[in-house]
Every structure is written in C-alpha cells, then in structure tokens.
Design an enzyme around this catalytic site. Structure first.
Site, PDB file in Angstrom:
ATOM      1  N   HIS A  12       0.873  -1.176   0.000  1.00  0.00           N
ATOM      2  CA  HIS A  12       0.000   0.000   0.000  1.00  0.00           C
ATOM      3  C   HIS A  12       0.908   1.223   0.000  1.00  0.00           C
ATOM      4  O   HIS A  12       1.918   1.223   0.693  1.00  0.00           O
ATOM      5  CB  HIS A  12      -0.897   0.009   1.256  1.00  0.00           C
ATOM      6  CG  HIS A  12      -0.137   0.087   2.532  1.00  0.00           C
ATOM      7  ND1 HIS A  12      -0.231  -0.837   3.540  1.00  0.00           N
ATOM      8  CD2 HIS A  12       0.775   0.997   3.001  1.00  0.00           C
ATOM      9  CE1 HIS A  12       0.555  -0.514   4.537  1.00  0.00           C
ATOM     10  NE2 HIS A  12       1.186   0.587   4.246  1.00  0.00           N
ATOM     11  N   HIS A  59      -1.700   4.124  10.223  1.00  0.00           N
ATOM     12  CA  HIS A  59      -0.539   5.024  10.136  1.00  0.00           C
ATOM     13  C   HIS A  59      -0.772   6.346  10.868  1.00  0.00           C
ATOM     14  O   HIS A  59      -0.242   7.379  10.473  1.00  0.00           O
ATOM     15  CB  HIS A  59      -0.223   5.331   8.680  1.00  0.00           C
ATOM     16  CG  HIS A  59       0.227   4.157   7.871  1.00  0.00           C
ATOM     17  ND1 HIS A  59      -0.601   3.131   7.497  1.00  0.00           N
ATOM     18  CD2 HIS A  59       1.446   3.856   7.346  1.00  0.00           C
ATOM     19  CE1 HIS A  59       0.080   2.253   6.769  1.00  0.00           C
ATOM     20  NE2 HIS A  59       1.319   2.673   6.670  1.00  0.00           N
ATOM     21  N   HIS A 192      10.933  -1.445   2.473  1.00  0.00           N
ATOM     22  CA  HIS A 192      11.041   0.005   2.274  1.00  0.00           C
ATOM     23  C   HIS A 192      11.385   0.708   3.577  1.00  0.00           C
ATOM     24  O   HIS A 192      11.068   0.238   4.653  1.00  0.00           O
ATOM     25  CB  HIS A 192       9.783   0.618   1.647  1.00  0.00           C
ATOM     26  CG  HIS A 192       8.485   0.537   2.414  1.00  0.00           C
ATOM     27  ND1 HIS A 192       7.883  -0.640   2.785  1.00  0.00           N
ATOM     28  CD2 HIS A 192       7.636   1.508   2.849  1.00  0.00           C
ATOM     29  CE1 HIS A 192       6.729  -0.392   3.387  1.00  0.00           C
ATOM     30  NE2 HIS A 192       6.560   0.917   3.452  1.00  0.00           N
ATOM     31  N   GLU A 239       6.225  -4.048   7.679  1.00  0.00           N
ATOM     32  CA  GLU A 239       4.807  -4.262   7.332  1.00  0.00           C
ATOM     33  C   GLU A 239       4.576  -5.639   6.715  1.00  0.00           C
ATOM     34  O   GLU A 239       3.433  -6.098   6.635  1.00  0.00           O
ATOM     35  CB  GLU A 239       4.332  -3.184   6.349  1.00  0.00           C
ATOM     36  CG  GLU A 239       4.191  -1.812   6.978  1.00  0.00           C
ATOM     37  CD  GLU A 239       3.827  -0.722   5.970  1.00  0.00           C
ATOM     38  OE1 GLU A 239       3.490   0.373   6.402  1.00  0.00           O
ATOM     39  OE2 GLU A 239       3.911  -0.966   4.740  1.00  0.00           O
TER      40      GLU A 239
HETATM   41  C1  DHB Z   1       4.858   4.942   1.421  1.00  0.00           C
HETATM   42  C2  DHB Z   1       4.817   3.607   1.826  1.00  0.00           C
HETATM   43  C3  DHB Z   1       4.004   3.218   2.898  1.00  0.00           C
HETATM   44  O1  DHB Z   1       3.948   1.943   3.374  1.00  0.00           O
HETATM   45  C4  DHB Z   1       3.203   4.158   3.521  1.00  0.00           C
HETATM   46  O2  DHB Z   1       2.377   3.729   4.499  1.00  0.00           O
HETATM   47  C5  DHB Z   1       3.249   5.492   3.155  1.00  0.00           C
HETATM   48  C6  DHB Z   1       4.082   5.878   2.092  1.00  0.00           C
HETATM   49  C7  DHB Z   1       5.712   5.365   0.281  1.00  0.00           C
HETATM   50  O3  DHB Z   1       6.499   4.560  -0.250  1.00  0.00           O
HETATM   51  O4  DHB Z   1       5.565   6.513  -0.160  1.00  0.00           O
HETATM   52 FE    FE Z   2       2.700   1.808   5.177  1.00  0.00          FE
END
Ligand code: DHB
Ligand code: FE
Length: 281
Positions: A12, A59, A192, A239
């Site tokens: 997401h 979040h 990420h 996540e």
């Molecule tokens: C991004 C990734 C995420 O999991 C999130 O919750 C908010 C932003 C991103 O890569 O921009």
């Molecule tokens: Fe996220």
C-alpha cells in the site's frame, strides 16, 4: 460453516490512490505496478468472497502514538475513510460484518490474545487501497473486518506472535457458523524505509525469498526477531508481518493452499511493491 477461500497480499502506498484518481495507471511509471492486478481481479470475480478480513497497520489516522494497541479488531457496521494528510481523495464507506467481528474477537480473546475492540474505526490508505486495487469498479462489493497490527511504534509484535495471531484468525473463520465465503487480505511491505539514514533502502533478494517462503515454507520468516526484520526490510518494510498473518490464516484452512498469481516491481515511491494471491482448493 464459513469457507476460507483464499488470501491476498499487496503493498500500500498513498500515491497509488492519487494515480487511480488521476487515471494514469497506464503511464510508464505505473504500468508495471497496475498490470499485476487484473489477473487477481478476474480470479476474484469467479471466486466471489462475501467478506474480507484485512490485516493492516494504521498510520496515525485511527490510533496515534499516544495510544497504540498491538492488535486491534474492528467491530463496526461501517468503516469510514478519512483524510490522513497525504491529500489523496477519500473512498466511500466500507460495510462491516459485525457477526464475524465478534466471532473473531471472542475466539482470539479465548486464546489469550489481548485485542483492542473498536466499535468505531476510521480506516486509512493501508486498509482502503488494497480493496480498491482488488475491486476497482464502484463501491467495494465485499464486507470488511479490519485487523490492525502495530508496525508503527516500538515495541512491535514478533513475527512468531503475528503468525500465531493469523493462525487463530484462520481457525476462527473456519469455525464461523455462516455460509459466507471469506478471504484474508494483507496490506503492507515489501522492503522500504521512508526516513533516516537508510531512506530508500530496498532488499530485493530478501523480498523474493520471503514471497517464495509463503508458498513452500510459510513459517520461514518467524525465525527473525523484529530488529533483524527491520535490518533486512527497512523500518517500514516490517509491514510484511501482515503477509505472514494472512498466510498463517490460510494454513489453518482445510484444503490445499495454491499460489494464483504474483507480481513484484521496484520501486513505487520508496517502496518495493509486491502482490500475491492464494486460493484454498
Ligand atoms: C509509502 C509507503 C508506505 O507503506 C506508507 O504507508 C506510506 C508511504 C511510500 O512509499 O511513499
Ligand atoms: Fe505503510
């Protein structure tokens, strides 16, 4: 009894909501990401789940750092999406299934999971975007039971504990006295890191090994503690715990778990994006 018919997992990222809103799914930047979804959308058109249990992390929309449950289960008739600060358009309300919510809550508490019960709950991009990606047309046609797993504020639940939670959710679905077809959805990952010295960190080798493990050895990731997972996947890459919960739920379904489809694309925003779908045959 209800039938646990399959599981879905997807990354997401708020920007996905912006791309859908602008209709730019076929632009070169987005195409390799969005092209992953039609095979799953088509499979869902035939498999037709009635209800989905969505594992995701809030979040900061519904819970903030002052109050952060480790596990929280929605028990509302309806879940509203709201502006969480990314500027993406909100989606129409999602219908709940309170009978399944309370069945899950009772089962989980009986098994000593101390869940927070939420009779009112706002849902953020992590809950809403996967539903929009899987059912792009019109309002969401399935009922939703959201389950939040904290991956935002330490201490986080271990992979082992998340696996146990997912397994318990799968058992509860299989014992739900209902003729509904239920799917489990995981929202998050893959590797990420959005901030700090390692911002932009992506670990393709680990992501691919993790995806493979979900097919052949679903408990593989439970060998890692939380800090090891952060090291391997990035601060927000943890996540992927949602994927583990989803796959654990399938492991307690009666039937063979089969991979239906997968996609992996780097990057969207700062994130390695993954998609997997499993059926229980
Ligand atoms: C991004 C990734 C995420 O999991 C999130 O919750 C908010 C932003 C991103 O890569 O921009
Ligand atoms: Fe996220």
């Amino acid at each position: 009894m209800a039938k646990l018919m399959g599981g879905l997992a997807t990354s997401h990222i708020p920007a996905i909501g912006g791309a859908i809103h602008e209709g730019i799914q076929q632009e070169p930047y987005w195409k390799p990401f969005f092209d992953g979804y039609p095979p799953v959308q088509n499979w869902l058109k035939n498999a037709k789940p009635d209800v989905v249990v969505v594992f995701y992390n809030d979040h900061g929309l519904n819970f903030f750092l002052d109050k952060m449950p480790t596990f929280a289960v929605g028990a509302a008739a309806q879940y509203n999406n709201a502006d969480e600060g990314w500027g993406i358009p909100t989606l129409p309300p999602f219908q709940g299934n309170m009978a399944l919510s309370w069945h899950l809550i009772n089962h989980l508490v009986a098994l000593d999971f101390d869940v927070t019960t939420c009779q009112e709950m706002l849902v953020d991009h992590a809950c809403t975007l996967p539903l929009k990606l899987f059912w792009p047309e019109g309002p969401c046609p399935v009922q939703v039971v959201p389950i939040c797993i904290n991956t935002v504020q330490f201490p986080l639940p271990s992979a082992k504990r998340v696996y146990a939670l997912g397994k318990a959710v799968g058992e509860a679905i299989a014992q739900w006295p209902s003729d509904h077809k239920v799917a489990v959805v995981a929202s998050g990952g893959l590797s990420h890191q959005l901030d700090g010295e390692r911002a932009g960190f992506i670990n393709k080798a680990f992501d691919l090994e993790f995806m493979d493990s979900l097919v052949s050895n679903p408990e593989w990731a439970t060998q890692f503690n939380t800090l090891e997972l952060v090291e391997k996947t990035g601060t927000q890459g943890v996540e992927l715990l949602m994927w583990l919960a989803m796959r654990a739920a399938l492991s307690s379904a009666s039937g063979r778990v089969r991979e239906v489809h997968r996609n992996y694309h780097i990057p969207i925003s700062n994130t390695a994006t993954g998609l997997m779908a499993f059926s229980v045959d």
